[in-house]
Every structure is written in structure tokens, then in C-alpha cells.
Design a protein around this motif. Structure first.
Motif, mmCIF file in Angstrom:
data_model
loop_
_atom_site.group_PDB
_atom_site.id
_atom_site.type_symbol
_atom_site.label_atom_id
_atom_site.label_comp_id
_atom_site.label_asym_id
_atom_site.label_seq_id
_atom_site.Cartn_x
_atom_site.Cartn_y
_atom_site.Cartn_z
ATOM 1 N N GLY A 91 -1.654 -3.813 6.722
ATOM 2 C CA GLY A 91 -0.486 -3.070 6.288
ATOM 3 C C GLY A 91 0.030 -3.600 4.965
ATOM 4 N N THR A 92 1.180 -3.091 4.551
ATOM 5 C CA THR A 92 1.772 -3.487 3.276
ATOM 6 C C THR A 92 2.031 -4.987 3.227
ATOM 7 N N PHE A 220 0.221 -0.341 0.485
ATOM 8 C CA PHE A 220 0.901 0.618 1.359
ATOM 9 C C PHE A 220 0.341 0.556 2.768
ATOM 10 N N SER A 221 1.082 1.165 3.706
ATOM 11 C CA SER A 221 0.752 1.148 5.131
ATOM 12 C C SER A 221 0.394 2.541 5.609
ATOM 13 N N GLY A 222 -0.554 2.605 6.549
ATOM 14 C CA GLY A 222 -0.953 3.889 7.099
ATOM 15 C C GLY A 222 0.071 4.484 8.044
ATOM 16 N N HIS A 223 0.762 3.642 8.822
ATOM 17 C CA HIS A 223 1.601 4.173 9.902
ATOM 18 C C HIS A 223 2.825 4.924 9.410
ATOM 19 N N LYS A 224 3.155 4.795 8.115
ATOM 20 C CA LYS A 224 4.278 5.550 7.560
ATOM 21 C C LYS A 224 3.828 6.898 6.989
ATOM 22 N N GLY A 232 -3.619 -0.684 6.647
ATOM 23 C CA GLY A 232 -2.971 -0.517 5.354
ATOM 24 C C GLY A 232 -3.987 -0.670 4.250
ATOM 25 N N VAL A 233 -3.496 -0.612 3.022
ATOM 26 C CA VAL A 233 -4.386 -0.646 1.859
ATOM 27 C C VAL A 233 -3.797 -1.544 0.783
#
Length: 406
Positions: A91-92, A220-224, A232-233
Motif C-alpha cells: 500500500g501507500t 498509492f493504494s488499491g483499496h481506495k 499498492g503501487v
């Protein structure tokens, strides 16, 4: 953009909470997941579950293709130059810590400066505090205007030849401020500093173009953004990533290991130690497909109108304080006079309305606002003006109830 059709693709929204249809206004904390993402993750576990990059059998090949296919989807989504610049993380927070540890602690020295802002999430403060303590560098804060925005003149004054790293949020998770990260990156580069952008609140809502922003790192995060939690990335410019040591060591990221020394795989895998978050990455790829189908420009336009409508309606409530600038991302942070935000959130939950209350992992910003906590309603592509109306009705009931009590 057919919001009602979009809502039908989110199973969780089709429920009642406390006897009322759910109004979910906490997407800045985590977004809900469309059926296509749920199906993609389930399909992986039902049909393709295997580790990646290691086996030559059919399941391993299929899993690897989907995992690396998701990386290519991310690359296109953010317009990175190469998949070598796309690192999958948890995640972030992990992404920022990777840069603070692998780049910051290696490059910083006594007398150097790290520039951040008072509006940062704790995840973009604490890693830099620790990097400063470890290296002798100084943490320096860019001032905010009274409405919670940044003037480029202040950025020019704060970022100097002693600045080595600028770490700034793209969008404030409290104020909704959309920062001029492209212009700040240009100022930083003029002073030979690198820029990390915390994109946790930017990636879900804004069309991204790394070539245009010209930041050096973007997290950035995927879950948002409709993807599962735990994925995340970290985007990083290839030249910088190639010259950084890995953050974690172990399986998957190694090239050759002998008894006393080892070498690392090439990018991006040298930063992905251990078994990667395979299902999460596949889910992120499916979420990107969903967002692309709707269109990021359409999502941004919808959310801007929704935020404007929310500001207009909330201002009609006597005794409400709204924090942040007029022009903002899709969230509104506020307090009702004489009502603690936790009480506000609890009362709204009784009406089936989910909002956030607390310091939002931004305690320095709370002190800047001179409050201990706030309530926050945050919107996404599945929210409507009717959701805002429900929020206003709920706040009026809350105000009336606590007025009667006290």
C-alpha cells in the motif's frame, strides 16, 4: 455517467444498516468493491491459485500472466514509461517507507533538508522523521494558507539548494486540497531535489500521467480505488530505482545467492521480496479496468459536482464549520458546534450513514486547525446527490438531538 447503473455493480451498497438504506460516505478510508473485482479475485483462487515466476506448470504460468498483466494495466493507468517503474507493495505506507529507507537514508546527510507540509498523512510524516533522525537531515515544513492551500511562492521560498527530498500529498485526506504537485516538482528539480507524491487520495479520483507530473516517486493504494486491501503501487523513475538498494530481502527478489554475498533481480522484482500479493494485484488490475470503463475524466467531473453540491447544502446548517478550500476533491470535513465528531458519526450511523470521525491520521493538521478531531464525508463514483441529502437530514437530526440533550 449513469451513477445508478454503477451502484448496481457494488453488492455492498444494496443493503440496509440500522433499518435504513446504506449511505456510504467513507471512501477516503477505503472504497467499496465492484462485482468485477470480487469475481477476478475469486476466479484466481478457484482456477489459477499458484505462486508466480517460479513454476513452469500451467497454474503457475496463468498466475504469472495475470500478475504481470496487472502491472501493465497499472503502467498504462499512470502513464509510466515502463513496467520496470511499477513496484507492487502492500500500500501507500509501504511504498513511502521504501523510498524513505532505500533512497532517503542512503542519500541524506547532516545539513540536508526534507520538505513536507503540515497537511500530510502520518504515513508521509513518520518515515521522514525517522530518516531525518537516522541521517542528521532536517525536516522542514512548507507553510499553508488559511484555507489549507499552498502558494507556489511559499514553495519557492521553502525549497532551497539544501533540499534533497520533497514529499507531498497529491490530495489532502482531511481538507480535500488538490496540491499543485507538477509545479512543486519543477521547483524541486530546479534545486536538484527529488519529489515523492503521496497519491493515496489522488489515484482513485484524478487522471494520472507520470510523464506530465514529472514526479520522481508516486505512491498509492488499491483499496481506495475499488481494489482489495493489501495491494499498492510505488512508481519510481527507472534511473532512481536502479540505484536504490531493496527495502526487503529474501525470496523472489534475488538473482544469485552464495554464502557471503548475493545479487538482486532486475527491476521491478528486486523490490518485491517474498511471495507477492498475487490476488491483490489481479484485483487491482480488475479495478483499473472498471475505472477505465467508466472513465477517469467522467469520475472527476461527477465528484467535483458532488463536492460542490455537498458544500452548498451543508452550509445551510446553522452551527457547522467546514474545513478546507473552496475548490476541493470529493470530500468535506466538518464539525457541528458543541457536538463531538464521534457523537456525530454515531448518530449518523443510526440513520445508516457511514462517515469518518477522528484525527484522520493527521494530528499535526488537527493542531493547525485548532481542533482535536473532525467528521468527514468522502464521496466516490457511486455516490449521489441523494446521499448528500441524507447526510444533511442526518446532521439536522443530530443537531436537534444534542440540542435537546444539552
Amino acid at each position: 455517467m449513469d451513477v445508478q447503473a454503477i451502484r448496481q455493480q457494488f453488492p455492498i451498497l444494496q443493503q440496509e444498516v440500522n433499518g435504513h438504506p446504506l449511505v456510504y460516505l467513507d471512501s477516503s478510508a477505503t472504497s467499496q468493491k465492484p462485482q468485477s473485482v470480487i469475481d477476478a479475485v475469486e476466479n484466481y483462487y478457484r482456477h489459477d491459485n499458484s505462486n508466480v515466476h517460479r513454476g513452469v506448470h500451467t497454474l503457475g504460468t496463468r498466475a504469472t500472466e495475470k500478475y504481470e498483466g496487472a502491472r501493465e494495466k497499472v503502467r498504462r493507468f499512470i502513464n509510466a514509461a515502463s513496467t520496470q517503474e511499477v513496484i507492487f507493495t502492500r500500500g501507500t505506507t509501504t511504498a513511502i517507507n521504501t523510498v524513505a529507507s532505500s533512497y532517503g537514508r542512503e542519500k541524506l546527510a547532516s545539513g540536508d533538508e526534507i520538505v513536507i507540509t503540515p497537511m500530510e498523512h502520518h504515513s508521509n510524516i513518520i518515515p521522514w522523521q525517522q530518516a531525518a533522525k537516522a541521517t542528521g537531515a532536517t525536516l522542514k515544513y512548507m507553510p499553508l494558507q488559511p484555507d489549507g492551500t499552498i502558494r507556489l511562492e511559499d514553495a519557492e521560498e521553502t525549497i532551497t539548494e539544501r533540499t534533497k527530498i520533497v514529499a507531498i500529498t497529491h490530495v489532502s485526506n482531511v481538507l480535500g486540497t488538490i496540491n499543485p504537485v507538477k509545479e512543486i516538482a519543477a521547483i524541486a528539480h530546479k534545486n536538484d531535489a527529488v519529489v515523492l507524491v503521496d497519491g493515496a487520495q489522488g489515484a482513485p479520483h484524478l487522471k494520472l500521467d507520470m510523464a506530465d507530473l514529472d514526479c520522481d516517486f508516486y505512491a498509492f493504494s488499491g483499496h481506495k480505488m475499488g481494489a482489495p486491501t493489501g495491494i499498492g503501487v510505488l512508481y519510481g523513475k527507472k534511473q532512481l530505482l536502479e540505484n536504490m538498494e531493496p527495502f526487503e530481502f529474501g525470496g523472489e527478489m534475488i538473482d544469485f545467492v552464495n554464502l557471503y554475498d548475493s545479487t538482486w533481480k532486475e527491476l521491478p522484482w528486486k523490490f518485491e521480496g517474498g511471495t507477492p500479493i498475487i490476488a491483490g494485484a489481479i484485483g487491482l488490475g480488475a479495478a483499473i479496468d472498471f475505472l477505465n470503463e467508466v472513465g477517469m475524466d467522467a469520475i472527476t467531473e461527477h465528484e467535483v459536482k458532488l463536492a460542490e453540491y455537498a458544500m452548498e447544502q451543508l452550509r445551510k446548517i446553522d452551527g457547522i464549520t467546514i474545513y478546507g478550500p473552496e475548490k476541493r476533491a470529493a470530500l468535506v470535513t466538518f464539525n457541528l458546534d458543541d457536538v463531538h465528531p464521534h457523537d456525530t458519526a454515531t448518530a449518523l450511523d443510526a440513520e445508516g450513514i457511514a462517515v469518518r470521525a477522528g484525527h484522520h491520521c493527521a494530528q499535526p493538521l488537527m493542531r493547525w486547525l485548532d481542533v482535536t478531531a473532525t467528521a468527514r464525508a468522502s464521496f466516490y463514483l457511486y455516490n449521489t446527490e441523494e446521499d448528500v441529502d441524507r447526510l444533511v437530514e442526518g446532521l439536522l437530526k443530530t443537531k436537534e438531538y444534542f440540542g435537546d440533550v444539552f
